[in-house]
Design a protein around this motif. Structure first.
Motif, PDB file in Angstrom:
ATOM      1  N   ASP A   1      47.731  44.081  59.065  1.00  0.00           N
ATOM      2  CA  ASP A   1      48.650  43.561  58.054  1.00  0.00           C
ATOM      3  C   ASP A   1      49.850  42.844  58.677  1.00  0.00           C
TER       4      ASP A   1
ATOM      5  N   ARG B   1      39.656  43.326  49.264  1.00  0.00           N
ATOM      6  CA  ARG B   1      40.866  43.991  48.776  1.00  0.00           C
ATOM      7  C   ARG B   1      41.635  42.971  47.953  1.00  0.00           C
TER       8      ARG B   1
ATOM      9  N   ALA C   1      45.232  42.320  45.710  1.00  0.00           N
ATOM     10  CA  ALA C   1      46.551  42.721  45.228  1.00  0.00           C
ATOM     11  C   ALA C   1      46.608  42.484  43.716  1.00  0.00           C
ATOM     12  N   TYR C   2      47.303  43.349  43.005  1.00  0.00           N
ATOM     13  CA  TYR C   2      47.316  43.249  41.540  1.00  0.00           C
ATOM     14  C   TYR C   2      48.637  43.751  40.971  1.00  0.00           C
TER      15      TYR C   2
ATOM     16  N   THR D   1      56.350  49.170  43.688  1.00  0.00           N
ATOM     17  CA  THR D   1      55.436  48.626  44.687  1.00  0.00           C
ATOM     18  C   THR D   1      55.573  49.353  46.021  1.00  0.00           C
TER      19      THR D   1
ATOM     20  N   LEU E   1      53.754  47.590  48.556  1.00  0.00           N
ATOM     21  CA  LEU E   1      53.285  46.478  49.370  1.00  0.00           C
ATOM     22  C   LEU E   1      54.460  45.721  49.990  1.00  0.00           C
TER      23      LEU E   1
ATOM     24  N   TRP F   1      56.488  40.192  48.440  1.00  0.00           N
ATOM     25  CA  TRP F   1      55.594  39.993  47.299  1.00  0.00           C
ATOM     26  C   TRP F   1      56.278  40.436  46.013  1.00  0.00           C
TER      27      TRP F   1
ATOM     28  N   ILE G   1      52.835  46.948  41.408  1.00  0.00           N
ATOM     29  CA  ILE G   1      52.084  46.091  42.316  1.00  0.00           C
ATOM     30  C   ILE G   1      51.414  46.981  43.353  1.00  0.00           C
ATOM     31  N   ALA G   2      50.114  46.829  43.503  1.00  0.00           N
ATOM     32  CA  ALA G   2      49.377  47.625  44.475  1.00  0.00           C
ATOM     33  C   ALA G   2      48.156  46.812  44.911  1.00  0.00           C
ATOM     34  N   ALA G   3      47.225  47.472  45.585  1.00  0.00           N
ATOM     35  CA  ALA G   3      46.024  46.778  46.067  1.00  0.00           C
ATOM     36  C   ALA G   3      44.808  47.654  45.850  1.00  0.00           C
TER      37      ALA G   3
ATOM     38  N   TYR H   1      42.698  39.523  49.767  1.00  0.00           N
ATOM     39  CA  TYR H   1      43.317  39.697  51.075  1.00  0.00           C
ATOM     40  C   TYR H   1      42.584  38.919  52.165  1.00  0.00           C
TER      41      TYR H   1
END
Length: 505
Positions: A245, A269, A271-272, A362, A364, A368, A406-408, A477
Motif C-alpha cells: 500500500d 479489492r 474501495a467503497y 474511515t 483507509l 481519500w 469508507i472501507a475496502a 485497487y
C-alpha cells in the motif's frame, strides 16, 4: 521527515557505500510490516485482511484454492462428494499433524464447525450461518450439512474455514488459544509479544502433497507500523523486507533505490462508501431518503479519484464484485455520473436545499476521506471525518454508528458474489441498508442449486442496491508493494499475500 527528504538521504548513503545491509536473507527471517495491529490472531475472531494472511500460514482448510486458476484442490480433505443437495462428505488426509504433534482427525473438523456456528462472538457470522452441523462418520470421514441448499459451500470451506485442534483448544480454553494458537499450516506461531509482533517458524512436519508446498523461508515476523513514512524508512533502512500500500506518488521514487524493488499489481479489492440508509445511527437521518443517497452518488467524482489515488489500471465499477466471480454482471447496475448540480437538485427535492451535517468514518488513506469530504462539501453536505483504526471502524459499523463509512472489500478470496451480499444485506450487524426486499433476493440466490435462478436473484439484488443507492463502489485497487531486492514475492489477484511461496534470491 518528508518522504522526498528521506529518499534523498538514503540514496546518498547508498551511493556513498554506507547504506545498511538488509538482514532478512542473512538470518532467513522475512520481516513483514502491516498497517494495522491484529487484536486476535484466531481467524474466527477478527475481520481484518491482515488476520486472513496470518491464518493461511498457520492453519489449513478442507480444500485449498489455487491462487492462479481458483480451482479447488485437496487440502485437509483428499476427496469430497455431494451426498444430497444439503450434505457434502469429505475423506480426510491420514498423515496430517498439528503443530504440537497430535494427529488431525474428523473430530477436529466437527468440533470447529459446530463450535463456530454456536459462538455469538465469531467476527463474521454471515460466513457460517449456512451450516446446520458437521457429523463424524469415522476418524477420517466427515459430513458437512447445510440448513438448505448452499451452492457456495465448497468455496467457503476452501478459504475462510480453518480447522482448530479440538483436544488442545478444549484443554487450554479459547482465551489462551488466542495467545498460543496451533494449527496444521506450513508455519507455526513461535511467539506473540506484548507489542503485537507475531513470529512464525516453518513447520518442518507439514504434510506432503499440500498445494501450499513446503516453505523456503524459515521465519516470518509480522509487525504493525501504522505510519506509511515509517514503513518506508524501515524498508529502506533494512529493518523491514516487505511493505504494501505504498502511495502512488511515492512508488516511482522508491523504485529507483538499488536496495529495494517494487511491484505493482491489480487485485480484487474495491474501495467503497457504505451509506446507512436504514437509519440505524439516527431514526431521523437524512440518509433514509433515497434522493439524498442518490445525491451523494452523483456528488463524488470516482473517475478522478481512481486516476489520482490508484494509477496503473484501476477500474470504477457500479457494483462491488469482480468479473471472475459467479453472479457479477456490471450491466445490471444503475450508473451514476459525476454531476454536482444534479446532486444539489436531488438534495433540494429531498428537503435539504442547504445540505446537512454528518460523519464519515474511515480507516483507509486519509487523503481519500479528505477528497470525499470536499466533494460532499461542494454540494452542501458537511461531513466530519472520523479517521480510526480498522477494528474501531468495524466495531462502530457493527453498532450502527456509521452514517457514512469508507472501507475496502475483497470478498475473502471467494470467487462468487455471495460473501459480499451475505455480509452487507442479510439483516446482520453490518447491514446498514435494512432493505427487506434485497434481503429476500440474497437469500433466494444463496439457497438454490439452480444456476439460472441464482443469477436472476443476484442480478435483481444488485440492481436494487445500486438503484436505491445503498452502497457506492469507488474504485478497484492497484496495489503497490516494496520489498528487499533479495526477496522473490508474487502478488495474486485475490490479494492474499502468500509468503509460504516466497523465496530468497
Amino acid at each position: 521527515m518528508h518522504l522526498r527528504s528521506l529518499l534523498a538521504g538514503v540514496m546518498l548513503a547508498v551511493l556513498a557505500g554506507s547504506a545498511p545491509a538488509l538482514a532478512g536473507k542473512a538470518d532467513d527471517t522475512l520481516r513483514v510490516t502491516l498497517r494495522d495491529a491484529i487484536p486476535n490472531v484466531d481467524p474466527y475472531y477478527n475481520t481484518q485482511a491482515a488476520g486472513l494472511i496470518i491464518a493461511i500460514h498457520v492453519w489449513d482448510t478442507l480444500l485449498i484454492r489455487d491462487p492462479e486458476t481458483f480451482e479447488l484442490k485437496p487440502g485437509l480433505a483428499l476427496e469430497w462428494k455431494l451426498v444430497d443437495d444439503r450434505t457434502t462428505e469429505f475423506k480426510l488426509r491420514p498423515d496430517v499433524k498439528f503443530h504440537d504433534g497430535e494427529p488431525f482427525t474428523a473430530d477436529d473438523v466437527v468440533y470447529t464447525l459446530n463450535t463456530i456456528i454456536a459462538d455469538k462472538k465469531v467476527a463474521t457470522p454471515s460466513n457460517y450461518t449456512w451450516i446446520e452441523k458437521a457429523e463424524k462418520v469415522d476418524d477420517l470421514t466427515v459430513r458437512v450439512i447445510a440448513k438448505k441448499p448452499f451452492p457456495a459451500a465448497l468455496a467457503y470451506l476452501s478459504s475462510i474455514t480453518p480447522i482448530w485442534p479440538k483436544a488442545y483448544r478444549e484443554k487450554v480454553g479459547a482465551e489462551e488459544f488466542a495467545k498460543k494458537p496451533i494449527g496444521t499450516g506450513p508455519y507455526k506461531i513461535a511467539a506473540i509479544d506484548s507489542s503485537g509482533e507475531i513470529r512464525l517458524e516453518r513447520f518442518d512436519d507439514y504434510f506432503a502433497g499440500s498445494p501450499k508446498g513446503k516453505p523456503a523461508i524459515r521465519n516470518i515476523v509480522f509487525r504493525a507500523v501504522a505510519d506509511p513514512t515509517t514503513q518506508m524508512a524501515e524498508l529502506i533502512g533494512g529493518k523491514a523486507d516487505w511493505i504494501q500500500d505504498i502511495n502512488a506518488d511515492q512508488f516511482e521514487s522508491l523504485s529507483k533505490l538499488p536496495t529495494v524493488k517494487t511491484l505493482r499489481a491489480e487485485v480484487q479489492r474495491i474501495a467503497y462508501v457504505n451509506l446507512a440508509g436504514g437509519g440505524r445511527d439516527n431514526p431521523d437521518s437524512p440518509l433514509k431518503n433515497i434522493k439524498v443517497r442518490q445525491a451523494i452518488f452523483h456528488a463524488i467524482d470516482r473517475e478522478t479519484m481512481a486516476k489520482q489515488f490508484m494509477p496503473g489500471g484501476s477500474g470504477v465499477p457500479d457494483i462491488v464484485c469482480f468479473d471472475t466471480q459467479f453472479g457479477c454482471d456490471q450491466s445490471k447496475a444503475v450508473h451514476y455520473d459525476y454531476d454536482p448540480e444534479k446532486a444539489k437538485a436531488l438534495l433540494a427535492e429531498a428537503g435539504y436545499p442547504n445540505g446537512f451535517d454528518t460523519e464519515l468514518y474511515t480507516y483507509l488513506t486519509p487523503s481519500w476521506g479528505g477528497a470525499i469530504q470536499n466533494y460532499l462539501k461542494a454540494v452542501g453536505i458537511n461531513a466530519t471525518i472520523q479517521q480510526q483504526a480498522v477494528a474501531a471502524v468495524i466495531k462502530a459499523a457493527q453498532e450502527g454508528k456509521t452514517p457514512l463509512a469508507i472501507a475496502a472489500w475483497s470478498g475473502f478470496g471467494i470467487n462468487e458474489v455471495s460473501p459480499y451480499l451475505q455480509y452487507f444485506f442479510t439483516g446482520n450487524v453490518l447491514d446498514q441498508a435494512r432493505d427487506e426486499e434485497i434481503h429476500k433476493l440474497v437469500d433466494a440466490g444463496g439457497s438454490t442449486n439452480d444456476e439460472a435462478a441464482r443469477l436472476k436473484a443476484y442480478n435483481e439484488a444488485f440492481h436494487l442496491i445500486s438503484e436505491r443507492a445503498h452502497f457506492l463502489p469507488l474504485f478497484s485497487y492497484v496495489k503497490n508493494y516494496g520489498m528487499s531486492k533479495d526477496l522473490n514475492f508474487k502478488a495474486f489477484k485475490d490479494d492474499w499475500s502468500r509468503f509460504y511461496l516466497a523465496t530468497w534470491n
